[in-house]
Design a protein around this motif. Structure first.
Motif, mmCIF file in Angstrom:
data_model
loop_
_atom_site.group_PDB
_atom_site.id
_atom_site.type_symbol
_atom_site.label_atom_id
_atom_site.label_comp_id
_atom_site.label_asym_id
_atom_site.label_seq_id
_atom_site.Cartn_x
_atom_site.Cartn_y
_atom_site.Cartn_z
ATOM 1 N N GLU A 312 5.526 2.846 5.673
ATOM 2 C CA GLU A 312 6.124 1.897 4.727
ATOM 3 C C GLU A 312 5.522 0.515 4.943
ATOM 4 O O GLU A 312 5.559 -0.024 6.050
ATOM 5 C CB GLU A 312 7.638 1.848 4.912
ATOM 6 C CG GLU A 312 8.340 3.148 4.538
ATOM 7 C CD GLU A 312 9.847 3.010 4.643
ATOM 8 O OE1 GLU A 312 10.391 2.006 4.137
ATOM 9 O OE2 GLU A 312 10.471 3.886 5.247
ATOM 10 N N VAL A 313 4.950 -0.034 3.879
ATOM 11 C CA VAL A 313 4.242 -1.308 3.985
ATOM 12 C C VAL A 313 4.831 -2.316 3.006
ATOM 13 O O VAL A 313 4.831 -2.081 1.793
ATOM 14 C CB VAL A 313 2.740 -1.131 3.677
ATOM 15 C CG1 VAL A 313 2.001 -2.453 3.857
ATOM 16 C CG2 VAL A 313 2.141 -0.049 4.562
ATOM 17 N N PRO A 314 5.343 -3.456 3.506
ATOM 18 C CA PRO A 314 5.799 -4.501 2.581
ATOM 19 C C PRO A 314 4.603 -5.045 1.804
ATOM 20 O O PRO A 314 3.503 -5.154 2.336
ATOM 21 C CB PRO A 314 6.373 -5.570 3.517
ATOM 22 C CG PRO A 314 6.532 -4.919 4.846
ATOM 23 C CD PRO A 314 5.508 -3.842 4.908
ATOM 24 N N LEU A 315 4.802 -5.386 0.558
ATOM 25 C CA LEU A 315 3.717 -5.887 -0.282
ATOM 26 C C LEU A 315 4.246 -7.014 -1.143
ATOM 27 O O LEU A 315 5.226 -6.848 -1.873
ATOM 28 C CB LEU A 315 3.176 -4.751 -1.165
ATOM 29 C CG LEU A 315 1.783 -4.925 -1.749
ATOM 30 C CD1 LEU A 315 0.743 -5.021 -0.647
ATOM 31 C CD2 LEU A 315 1.450 -3.769 -2.670
ATOM 32 N N LYS A 316 3.605 -8.175 -1.048
ATOM 33 C CA LYS A 316 4.040 -9.320 -1.837
ATOM 34 C C LYS A 316 3.997 -8.997 -3.322
ATOM 35 O O LYS A 316 3.061 -8.372 -3.798
ATOM 36 C CB LYS A 316 3.142 -10.523 -1.548
ATOM 37 C CG LYS A 316 3.349 -11.138 -0.168
ATOM 38 C CD LYS A 316 2.462 -12.355 0.024
ATOM 39 C CE LYS A 316 2.676 -12.972 1.408
ATOM 40 N NZ LYS A 316 1.788 -14.142 1.618
#
Length: 420
Positions: A312-316
């Protein structure tokens, strides 16, 4: 192919043209720099951040490189004079040692004018190179002899998934899972899902009985899971569940005397950190764990050094970022797998498209992507996304579930053949 085949092309000073994807720069630096060597990162305004990030990463590599020197071009990525001036000013500071230029990244103009800046008949031992993403080869480019391709085999430079994310300045929300949860239950459900009627039987119980008890409802639609305290009190009837699932749950002593599954007992087993994670597992995450186990089963056979699920990768600019369901690396090559229990074509295609775009962003042209779903027509589904490079994607359907490890292995072998 041993690392000794790279040894005679290793240099003490390596100029690298930094592009949008810094992975090839990392690979070139690791393969072509001598211990204690110096990377020179040639970058523009648009690639300043990846260049500085790469500077930090290379400084911590085990071969003991010197701190990378930054060579800014500002907005002069197409300015012949500025490119040559910036590189020659660095060359003038080099008093000894072998010099190299790897021009995989950057613009075409940067490659041409960097070559002109570095090339000199006074330095005949200068090593020019580029990384061929189609064949997974480092190509040694010489003026008077044919190009020398050296295959970058997986064992030569294994790159961990965490490193791949770090290179792209992506921070994972949590450490990826490397051990499949309840692998026997996942295998039981895979056996059920290979048959469409049996899968329907599962969904009938799961939605009409399990979700009816475990989820909140709003306007006749299921919402979030109920609170932890409510879930802990639940015992859900198994009367209409598939017999194979009932047999598994009884074998694992997760069933009450009146033939119900007790979520409190599941929680007490300590398999999941939160009780709702088990609910999500039944909701479809079981297939991700099943796929992970199949990858793990063939890891040694196919030189897979790193694998996991739940990336899971946060992405702006997005609410939830993006996620690779299952991924593994062979050498520096990324294999990303999108997983779904659905057979609906539109949903399947959307998942494949997203995985393809994200994998290309992470792993460049070398990245490979697969979709594992419950379609009965994987070949026609693949044909419907013909806009994607068919050599870089694979689709596995319902009929592949029980032999999935072999199918993934065949996919890897076909990838190797395509790279010849």
């Amino acid at each position: 192919m041993s690392t000794s085949e790279f040894d005679k092309y290793k240099v003490d000073h390596l100029f690298l043209l930094v592009g949008e994807n810094p992975l090839p720069n990392y690979v070139a630096a690791r393969l072509l720099l001598n211990p204690g060597g110096t990377p020179y990162l040639v970058y523009t305004t648009g690639t300043e951040k990846p260049a500085k990030r790469l500077q930090t990463i290379l400084s911590s590599e085990p071969i003991g490189l010197k701190t990378a020197q930054l060579v800014p071009l500002n907005d002069g990525e197409a300015d012949a004079y500025q490119i040559q001036k910036a590189i020659r000013s660095k060359l003038e500071t080099i008093k000894d040692g072998k010099i190299g230029l790897n021009y995989t990244g950057g613009t075409k103009a940067m490659a041409v004018h960097a070559y002109r800046a570095v090339f000199s008949k006074e330095r005949p031992q200068t090593v020019f190179s580029y990384l061929d993403p189609r064949k997974l080869e480092m190509c040694i480019d010489s003026e008077n002899t044919p190009i020398k391709p050296i295959k970058v085999k997986p064992e030569v430079l294994p790159v961990k998934l965490a490193k791949l994310f770090q290179i792209h300045s992506l921070e994972l929300k949590a450490n990826p899972t490397q051990e499949a949860r309840l692998p026997d239950l996942a295998a039981t459900l895979a056996e059920i899902f290979k048959d469409e009627d049996k899968a329907k039987h599962w969904f009938d119980w799961y939605y009409k009985v399990f979700c009816e008890n475990a989820r909140k409802k709003k306007n006749s639609n299921y919402g979030d899971w109920k609170s932890k305290s409510e879930l802990e009190k639940l015992s859900v009837s198994l009367e209409t569940a598939p017999p194979a699932v009932i047999a598994y749950l009884k074998r694992e002593k997760l069933v009450t005397p009146d033939d119900k599954i007790s979520l409190q007992v599941v929680q007490q087993k300590g398999i999941f950190t939160e009780i709702k994670h088990f609910c999500k597992y039944l909701d479809g995450l079981w297939l991700e764990h099943y796929v992970l186990q199949q990858v793990k089963n063939i890891a040694d056979l196919h030189s897979i050094k790193d694998y996991g699920l739940n990336f899971e990768v946060p992405l702006k600019g997005t609410r939830s970022g993006f996620e690779f369901d299952v991924a593994f690396t062979r050498g520096y090559q990324l294999f990303a797998i999108s997983v779904s229990t659905t057979s609906k074509r539109d949903l399947c295609k959307n998942k494949l498209f997203e995985a393809y775009l994200r994998a290309r962003q992470m792993g460049g042209d070398e990245a490979r992507v697969a979709l594992i779903c419950c379609t009965d027509e994987p070949d026609t589904l693949k044909a419907e996304v013909a806009v994607l490079d068919e050599k870089k994607i694979a689709v596995f359907g319902r009929d592949d579930l029980m032999d999935l490890a072999s199918r993934i292995g065949e996919w890897i072998k076909q990838n190797d053949k395509d790279a010849r």
